[in-house]
Design an enzyme around this catalytic site. Structure first.
Site: not given
Length: 677
Positions: A2, A370-371, A415-417, A420, A571
């Protein structure tokens, strides 16, 4: 996951209209953190009476409209001037309880709103606390974990006053509340019992303080001299509390990153920081922990970075910013010249630890979403240049398994931020096991940046869109530079390293070239607008591209999409192929090119609807065995090709989302900074 925000003005005449605008704009800057409900609390005409609380399901504009409607119905005076005022605000991404006004924040202690709280995080023992409070006569209206916090504050306050003696302070109430909380949280408390005062505290969730002195210029060198910095005086000031810096930069660049276990008290124009001495912020009873000396830092961000500019959406802007963001990522880190005309990489944050990394038994990359994909794209070049085994871990899975991490390991947290939650838990675990911890983040002062032993800032600039784009490509570039730095002592790979450095320097121009495919990808999106599923096949360096491209389509276009390792096609995945299913194959020239040609032929044999991404000039060869749509991209060094190849897929996901009528920057059920487990 949040966003929380607060604004307090001291000795500064501000109209109610202005105060509301500050709170609303703060929430708008934080909306990417959550947007299924929102709320604010502002002072009544008398600060020692119950505050005005507004809560609404939906996005920020739904809240604004609801507040404006209530103002009209109640004739609330927007021109009323406040010499002092304390307001709090919250935008929510639901973890406990559906999006509804009763579950929105600020959460209240009950009738009269004695205590109000906005919260980012998760209280893991809320059910036990709730049962205790119910036994003491409290009733609950929401399904949230947060509601126990203001009710617990009310219980502590009432109990202290019943026992008599010296009046309990706001800080003492909050200390006692924190003593009972388990989990991760950033909290801001407001109470009409303590007018013109706010308390903020945090444990595991991000929170920053911004300070603006209205009668002085914005000095960048101001240092707090003691724990009661900006001590009580009559100078007009504005204070801001926020989950991240995006909501602060338009007001001030003087910020303080609040540390775990710290309690920040805004009162009488002064700021006090107090910290618990005991583990996890615990103390015994209504005691006063030690004061802390801290210094303000300067926020390296401009308002222009958090605006859309000429673009319709943040995601669109951030895709097209990648030539500039990659240039910034590499600036000052690639060195060409010297007496031997050598080409080298300089990563200042790692230079003192490179010998330790080279001696590692293995390098473990840890990330989410994404990371994780960015780290996966970089694994082959790291193994090639370092000669060290490289393993990949999804942060939540490593934490769940308590997988083996050794003192001889180097653990790299991506981690972008930098906030995380799962990655932070894995980081704590790795530190406990003695590994060298390296952070790769896009946020200076983030938890990962502070907790790791060393690291690299990717310098991609502010990324507002929930779907990461420019941070992904900058992460790959940083990890390629990491591989170059680790392998810089190996003579046998010198020519390879120099070729990669040349490729890095040319990369922004190649990305600018591939962005010219924008219209072509929009046309392709038009063809896929009614499809229900998309498969993306990749191999080698571009297995990560397949995963990331599929993730982008899944995140924003709300279409089922799956990235598949092409070597695993026989497979299981081959059973899905028919004349109706669209399939993207990444077949740019590298060591896996001939194998990808074989994959294309087998998919043609099953009448697959193929979209093939290939190197320039290869369109005819990749479609020789049947019809397909070819997308030609510039060829670069194999380890840099994922940076080029992801851009058309980002554009495809963007245009597909717009054409399908979905919200690009606020995809359903997702938020940008995943600060809860």
């Amino acid at each position: 996951m949040c966003g929380i925000f607060a604004y307090l003005n001291f000795h500064a005449n501000k109209e109610r209209r202005y105060i509301l605008d500050v709170l609303f704009n703060g929430l708008r800057r934080l909306e990417y953190r959550g947007y299924d409900s929102a709320g604010i609390a502002i002072d009544n005409s008398s600060p020692s009476s119950s505050p005005l609380v507004f809560r609404q399901a939906g996005n920020i504009e739904s809240l604004v409209n609801s507040v404006n409607e209530e103002i009209t119905n109640t004739d609330l005076n927007l021109d009323e001037v406040f010499y002092f005022h304390a307001g709090i605000a919250h935008t929510r991404w639901a973890t406990h309880g559906e999006p509804a006004p009763r579950n929105s924040h600020p959460q209240s202690s009950g009738p009269g709103d004695d205590f109000l709280v906005v919260h980012n995080g998760v209280i893991t023992n809320y059910e036990v606390l709730k049962e205790t409070l119910v036994r003491h006569g409290f009733t609950f209206e929401s399904d949230t974990d947060t509601e126990v916090i203001p009710k617990l504050a009310k219980f502590v306050f009432d109990k202290a006053n019943e026992e008599g003696g010296q009046t309990v302070t706001f800080c003492e109430v909050v200390f006692e509340v924190m003593r009972h909380l388990e989990g991760a949280y950033a909290l801001i408390f407001k109470s009409w019992h303590y007018p013109n005062e706010l308390i903020a505290c945090k444990l595991g969730s991000p929170l920053l303080l911004g300070v603006k002195e209205l009668d002085q210029g914005e000095s960048n060198s101001h240092v707090f001299q003691d724990a009661h910095f900006l001590s009580k005086n009559d100078h007009p000031k504005e204070f801001f509390l926020s989950s991240d810096p995006h909501a602060l930069v338009e007001h001030t660049k003087k910020v303080l990153v609040i540390e775990d276990g710290e309690v920040v008290n805004l009162k009488d124009g002064g700021v006090s920081i107090l910290k618990f001495e005991n583990e996890r912020g615990r103390c015994n009873g209504l005691s006063r922990p030690a004061s802390v000396e801290r210094a303000l830092s300067v926020l390296e961000m401009e308002v222009e970075q958090i605006s859309k500019g000429k673009y319709d959406h943040y995601m669109q802007k951030e895709i097209h910013e990648q030539p500039e963001s990659l240039t910034t990522t590499m600036r000052g880190r690639l060195i060409r010249g010297g007496s031997r005309k050598t080409k080298t990489v300089l990563l200042g944050g790692l230079k003192d630890h490179l010998k330790t990394i080279r001696r590692s038994r293995r390098i473990v990359f840890i990330g989410c979403g994404t990371s994780y994909n960015a780290a996966l794209a970089s694994r082959p070049i790291l193994e090639e240049l370092s000669g060290i085994p490289v393993s990949m871990e999804i942060a939540s899975d490593l934490w769940d398994r308590q997988g083996p991490i050794y003192r001889e390991d180097t653990a790299v947290f991506v981690s972008q931020s930098g906030e995380t939650a799962d990655t932070l838990l894995a980081l704590d675990y790795a530190r406990e096991n003695g590994a060298l911890c390296v952070g790769i983040t896009n946020t200076v002062g983030s938890s990962i940046a502070r907790k790791t032993h060393c690291g690299v800032h990717i310098n991609a600039g502010a990324e507002i869109g929930v779907a990461s784009t420019k941070a992904y490509t900058s992460q790959i570039v940083v990890m390629v530079m990491l591989a170059l730095a680790i392998g810089s002592d190996t003579i046998s790979s010198q020519k390879r390293r120099e070729a990669i450095i040349d490729g890095l320097l040319d990369l922004p121009y190649k990305v600018k070239e591939v962005l010219k495919l924008d219209d072509e990808m929009k046309d392709l999106a038009q063809l896929l607008i009614d499809e229900q599923s998309l498969l993306v096949f990749g191999r080698g360096y571009n297995y990560a591209t397949a995963l990331e491209g599929a993730l982008k389509v899944k995140e924003v276009a709300l279409m089922h999409s799956e990235g598949i390792l092409a070597g695993e096609m026989k497979h299981g995945p081959l059973a899905l192929v028919d004349e109706n299913l669209p399939i993207a194959v990444i077949a740019t020239r590298d060591a896996c090119f001939s194998k990808q040609q074989s994959v294309i032929q087998q998919l043609h044999a099953r009448k697959g609807r193929l979209i093939v991404m290939c190197s320039k000039g290869d369109a005819a060869s990749v479609s020789s065995s049947g019809s397909c749509r070819a997308i030609e991209v510039p060829q670069v060094e194999d380890c840099l090709q994922p940076v080029i190849n992801i851009v058309p897929l980002q554009l495809l996901a963007y245009h597909l989302t717009v054409l399908r009528g979905h919200n690009v920057d606020q995809p359903r059920n997702l938020a940008k900074s995943v600060t809860t487990q």
